[in-house]
Design a protein around this motif. Structure first.
Motif, PDB file in Angstrom:
ATOM      1  N   ALA A 298       0.848  -1.193   0.000  1.00  0.00           N
ATOM      2  CA  ALA A 298       0.000   0.000   0.000  1.00  0.00           C
ATOM      3  C   ALA A 298       0.884   1.245   0.000  1.00  0.00           C
ATOM      4  O   ALA A 298       1.848   1.351   0.745  1.00  0.00           O
ATOM      5  CB  ALA A 298      -0.890   0.005   1.224  1.00  0.00           C
ATOM      6  N   PHE A 299       0.549   2.156  -0.880  1.00  0.00           N
ATOM      7  CA  PHE A 299       1.282   3.411  -0.966  1.00  0.00           C
ATOM      8  C   PHE A 299       0.487   4.476  -0.220  1.00  0.00           C
ATOM      9  O   PHE A 299      -0.610   4.854  -0.637  1.00  0.00           O
ATOM     10  CB  PHE A 299       1.469   3.801  -2.430  1.00  0.00           C
TER      11      PHE A 299
ATOM     12  N   LEU B 284      -3.167   3.729   0.541  1.00  0.00           N
ATOM     13  CA  LEU B 284      -4.120   3.535  -0.544  1.00  0.00           C
ATOM     14  C   LEU B 284      -4.008   2.118  -1.077  1.00  0.00           C
ATOM     15  O   LEU B 284      -2.923   1.592  -1.263  1.00  0.00           O
ATOM     16  CB  LEU B 284      -3.863   4.547  -1.668  1.00  0.00           C
ATOM     17  N   ARG B 285      -5.141   1.522  -1.357  1.00  0.00           N
ATOM     18  CA  ARG B 285      -5.158   0.168  -1.876  1.00  0.00           C
ATOM     19  C   ARG B 285      -5.220   0.185  -3.398  1.00  0.00           C
ATOM     20  O   ARG B 285      -5.418   1.220  -4.015  1.00  0.00           O
ATOM     21  CB  ARG B 285      -6.381  -0.570  -1.336  1.00  0.00           C
ATOM     22  N   LYS B 286      -5.109  -1.007  -3.978  1.00  0.00           N
ATOM     23  CA  LYS B 286      -5.201  -1.114  -5.425  1.00  0.00           C
ATOM     24  C   LYS B 286      -6.635  -0.931  -5.903  1.00  0.00           C
ATOM     25  O   LYS B 286      -6.862  -0.556  -7.038  1.00  0.00           O
ATOM     26  CB  LYS B 286      -4.682  -2.479  -5.891  1.00  0.00           C
ATOM     27  N   TRP B 287      -7.612  -1.214  -5.065  1.00  0.00           N
ATOM     28  CA  TRP B 287      -9.014  -1.074  -5.435  1.00  0.00           C
ATOM     29  C   TRP B 287      -9.658  -0.015  -4.537  1.00  0.00           C
ATOM     30  O   TRP B 287      -9.280   0.157  -3.389  1.00  0.00           O
ATOM     31  CB  TRP B 287      -9.742  -2.414  -5.310  1.00  0.00           C
TER      32      TRP B 287
ATOM     33  N   THR C 238     -12.151   1.817  -2.010  1.00  0.00           N
ATOM     34  CA  THR C 238     -13.008   1.415  -0.906  1.00  0.00           C
ATOM     35  C   THR C 238     -14.424   1.918  -1.175  1.00  0.00           C
ATOM     36  O   THR C 238     -14.610   3.102  -1.450  1.00  0.00           O
ATOM     37  CB  THR C 238     -12.487   2.011   0.416  1.00  0.00           C
TER      38      THR C 238
END
Length: 62
Positions: free
Chosen positions: A2-3, A6-9, A11
């Protein structure tokens, strides 16, 4: 990884809250209707404490 949290998808925000948004809008509508009918009632139409008394008196003349 997580950067900055923030996730890849994304929320979901609106999808789980839609019942509360609908219920809030319905409640707001009915409270506004109750307030409008309350200030337009014959008992409160001529009361000096009514902030809409002048506007209602002007409308009743027409």
């Amino acid at each position: 990884m997580a950067f900055l949290g923030l996730r890849k998808w994304p929320t979901p925000i609106v999808k789980p809250l839609w019942p509360f948004l609908i219920a809030g809008s319905i409640t707001t509508y009915f409270v506004a209707k109750a307030q409008d009918s309350g200030i337009r009632s014959p008992e409160w139409r001529t009361d000096p404490r009514n902030p809409y008394a002048a506007q209602l008196a002007k409308e009743s003349l027409h």
